[in-house]
Design an enzyme around this catalytic site. Structure first.
Site, mmCIF file in Angstrom:
data_model
loop_
_atom_site.group_PDB
_atom_site.id
_atom_site.type_symbol
_atom_site.label_atom_id
_atom_site.label_comp_id
_atom_site.label_asym_id
_atom_site.label_seq_id
_atom_site.Cartn_x
_atom_site.Cartn_y
_atom_site.Cartn_z
ATOM 1 N N GLU A 39 0.840 -1.216 0.000
ATOM 2 C CA GLU A 39 0.000 0.000 0.000
ATOM 3 C C GLU A 39 0.871 1.260 0.000
ATOM 4 O O GLU A 39 1.862 1.336 0.717
ATOM 5 C CB GLU A 39 -0.887 -0.015 1.253
ATOM 6 C CG GLU A 39 -2.230 0.617 1.030
ATOM 7 C CD GLU A 39 -3.087 -0.175 0.033
ATOM 8 O OE1 GLU A 39 -3.227 0.292 -1.110
ATOM 9 O OE2 GLU A 39 -3.603 -1.236 0.404
ATOM 10 N N HIS A 40 0.443 2.232 -0.828
ATOM 11 C CA HIS A 40 1.188 3.491 -0.984
ATOM 12 C C HIS A 40 2.595 3.242 -1.523
ATOM 13 O O HIS A 40 3.514 4.013 -1.261
ATOM 14 C CB HIS A 40 1.240 4.273 0.345
ATOM 15 C CG HIS A 40 -0.090 4.911 0.684
ATOM 16 N ND1 HIS A 40 -0.492 6.107 0.140
ATOM 17 C CD2 HIS A 40 -1.093 4.496 1.479
ATOM 18 C CE1 HIS A 40 -1.702 6.408 0.611
ATOM 19 N NE2 HIS A 40 -2.088 5.447 1.419
ATOM 20 N N SER A 73 -26.089 6.025 -15.135
ATOM 21 C CA SER A 73 -25.592 4.993 -14.221
ATOM 22 C C SER A 73 -26.532 4.853 -13.046
ATOM 23 O O SER A 73 -26.970 5.850 -12.474
ATOM 24 C CB SER A 73 -24.212 5.373 -13.700
ATOM 25 O OG SER A 73 -23.842 4.496 -12.658
ATOM 26 N N SER A 136 -13.916 1.628 -7.447
ATOM 27 C CA SER A 136 -15.049 1.744 -8.360
ATOM 28 C C SER A 136 -14.704 2.671 -9.514
ATOM 29 O O SER A 136 -15.214 2.502 -10.628
ATOM 30 C CB SER A 136 -16.281 2.270 -7.619
ATOM 31 O OG SER A 136 -16.102 3.623 -7.229
ATOM 32 N N ASP A 181 -4.715 0.927 -9.472
ATOM 33 C CA ASP A 181 -6.128 0.585 -9.638
ATOM 34 C C ASP A 181 -6.451 0.136 -11.059
ATOM 35 O O ASP A 181 -7.131 -0.869 -11.277
ATOM 36 C CB ASP A 181 -7.019 1.784 -9.293
ATOM 37 C CG ASP A 181 -6.838 2.218 -7.845
ATOM 38 O OD1 ASP A 181 -6.164 1.480 -7.095
ATOM 39 O OD2 ASP A 181 -7.349 3.288 -7.489
HETATM 40 P P1 ADP Z 1 -13.126 4.350 -5.287
HETATM 41 O O1 ADP Z 1 -12.480 4.263 -6.613
HETATM 42 O O2 ADP Z 1 -12.259 3.856 -4.194
HETATM 43 O O3 ADP Z 1 -14.477 3.689 -5.232
HETATM 44 P P2 ADP Z 1 -13.077 7.132 -5.930
HETATM 45 O O4 ADP Z 1 -13.306 8.344 -5.132
HETATM 46 O O5 ADP Z 1 -11.771 6.976 -6.624
HETATM 47 O O6 ADP Z 1 -13.376 5.885 -4.977
HETATM 48 O O7 ADP Z 1 -14.176 7.018 -7.068
HETATM 49 C C1 ADP Z 1 -15.528 7.164 -6.739
HETATM 50 C C2 ADP Z 1 -16.218 8.041 -7.775
HETATM 51 O O8 ADP Z 1 -16.253 7.357 -9.034
HETATM 52 C C3 ADP Z 1 -17.657 8.322 -7.450
HETATM 53 O O9 ADP Z 1 -17.772 9.470 -6.653
HETATM 54 C C4 ADP Z 1 -18.276 8.539 -8.816
HETATM 55 O O10 ADP Z 1 -18.014 9.836 -9.301
HETATM 56 C C5 ADP Z 1 -17.480 7.580 -9.690
HETATM 57 N N1 ADP Z 1 -18.137 6.266 -9.834
HETATM 58 C C6 ADP Z 1 -17.619 5.066 -9.511
HETATM 59 N N2 ADP Z 1 -18.462 4.059 -9.837
HETATM 60 C C7 ADP Z 1 -19.552 4.633 -10.374
HETATM 61 C C8 ADP Z 1 -20.780 4.147 -10.923
HETATM 62 N N3 ADP Z 1 -21.069 2.841 -10.963
HETATM 63 N N4 ADP Z 1 -21.663 5.051 -11.399
HETATM 64 C C9 ADP Z 1 -21.399 6.365 -11.374
HETATM 65 N N5 ADP Z 1 -20.263 6.891 -10.873
HETATM 66 C C10 ADP Z 1 -19.340 6.051 -10.375
HETATM 67 MG MG MG Z 2 -10.740 5.318 -7.201
#
Ligand code: ADP
Ligand code: MG
Length: 391
Positions: A39-40, A73, A136, A181
């Site tokens: 990590e990091h 989405s 995500s 990621d």
């Molecule tokens: P992580 O990648 O750890 O989940 P992040 O802050 O990097 O957190 O990314 C989250 C952002 O990505 C959300 O705030 C949104 O803008 C976008 N996002 C991720 N998945 C989706 C989805 N399925 N639908 C819409 N936006 C999404």
């Molecule tokens: Mg992210």
């Protein structure tokens, strides 16, 4: 076939059909990831050991002829959003659509979309928890990248997909993430972890079929996200870069434990602790991989693997200072409940921790964690395949 990917794909198809009418041309999916250890280290050109998880973002897509991207989405903060391709430039979107629009921007900038690409209808559904450190954002980007290149009839390699989606996140969405990621989501393999050298981008795949060894990987989502996380991340990166300059190496990856004494003479106390985390974490990744190379995790090897996870957490908590009370609470509770090892995963300051647990102790561990942090969301994950076309 990944059942998890299929479930998200079917949900994306339903949204597509109800919003746009007609059937999609194809459906593509990309997984979130858990970083098992390392990590990091990715922005220090070091080593990481992630796996794709059986949680996917799927996108159902069809081409358009009028130069417009339409996006919806189930996890987005908006209804249908229309973006003319001609209006795609960094800063133009401030909401979730910056991620897919950024991917279109990065792909077309690199010539990875056919010159005749004239827009698309895109409908997303995801089972990756959003904003919890399971990536995500990379799942969203990688699914989009495959869909757009698929519609354009221009195949893309996982390496290019990872590179261009990271570029999109850095330069278009404005998030200064390292390559971990996107590489994870693009290259993941079922029942395996990826040993990635983030300097050379060499990737070695090691078997990680936990269920076969009677093990489970428990994700403990604290569901908190502390607001100083973003500045904390940027600060850590800047400290690492400055320390590398002081130590006259191109990245902290070039230091080993043997250099720490020399580092102590040259760095302030805080920088030294940051460096010590990065150096020891890289060494923990190597040791974890050595254990995997000896065979399935069992007996003393399992204990050693667990200890490496837990010492990674201690280092992130005390030396790197990116943990938080909730993460420490779930990690401690998992260990009390009988986990072999546990650590925060992802950037920190909230989000998720993981615990390596014998399947027959899973209920007991989960109960202990739930008692300690009642708001935590608990689920197990299996290592699943990287971005692919589902239909
Ligand atoms: P992580 O990648 O750890 O989940 P992040 O802050 O990097 O957190 O990314 C989250 C952002 O990505 C959300 O705030 C949104 O803008 C976008 N996002 C991720 N998945 C989706 C989805 N399925 N639908 C819409 N936006 C999404
Ligand atoms: Mg992210």
């Amino acid at each position: 076939m990944s059942i998890a990917a299929q479930t998200s794909a079917d949900a994306a198809r339903k949204i597509f059909e109800s919003v746009y009418g007609g059937a999609p041309t194809g459906i593509w999916a990309a997984p979130g990831r858990v970083n098992v250890i390392g990590e990091h280290t990715d922005y220090n050109e070091g080593f990481v050991l992630p796996m794709g998880i059986d949680r996917y973002t799927a996108v159902a897509a069809a081409p358009r002829l009028d130069g417009v991207l339409r996006l919806i989405s189930s996890g987005g903060s908006t209804g249908v959003v229309e973006i003319p391709l001609a209006a795609i430039e960094p800063g133009a979107q401030q909401d979730w659509t910056a991620y897919p629009a950024g991917v279109a921007w990065a792909l077309s900038g690199a010539g990875a979309l056919a010159p005749g690409f004239t827009g698309a209808d895109l409908a997303y559904s995801s089972s990756v928890p959003v904003g919890s450190g399971l990536s995500s954002s990379a799942a969203l980007e990688c699914a989009t990248g495959l869909a757009l290149t698929g519609l354009a009839g221009q195949p893309i390699s996982p390496a290019e997909l990872a590179r261009l989606t990271q570029l999109a996140e850095n330069r278009y969405a404005g998030v200064p993430c390292g390559p971990l990621d996107q590489l994870s989501s693009a290259f993941a393999a079922a029942d395996a972890v990826l040993h990635i050298d983030t300097r050379s981008f060499d990737i070695a795949i090691h078997p990680f079929a936990l269920a076969e060894s009677g093990l489970a990987l428990l994700v403990m989502n604290t569901k908190v996200q502390h607001s100083h996380g973003e500045s904390g991340y940027a600060e850590r990166r800047a400290t690492c870069e400055a320390a590398a300059r002081t130590m006259e190496v191109s990245a902290l990856r070039d230091l080993t434990s043997a250099d720490l004494e020399r580092a102590a003479a040259k760095l302030d106390e805080v920088s030294l602790r940051r460096v010590r985390h990065v150096v020891t974490e890289n060494e923990r990744v190597s040791r974890f991989v050595s254990l995997l190379q000896l065979g399935p995790l069992e007996g003393p090897r399992l204990n050693s693997a667990g200890e490496l996870l837990t010492s990674s957490h201690t280092s992130l908590r005390d030396d790197y200072e990116v943990s938080c009370e909730e993460l420490d609470v779930v990690v401690d509770a998992a260990l009390r409940g009988g986990a072999h090892g546990a650590r925060m995963t992802g950037g920190g300051f909230g989000g998720c921790a993981i615990a390596l647990v014998s399947a027959d102790r899973l209920d007991r561990v989960a109960e202990t964690v739930s008692d300690a942090l009642p708001g935590a969301e608990l689920f197990t994950v299996a290592a699943d395949r990287g971005a692919f076309q589902v239909y």
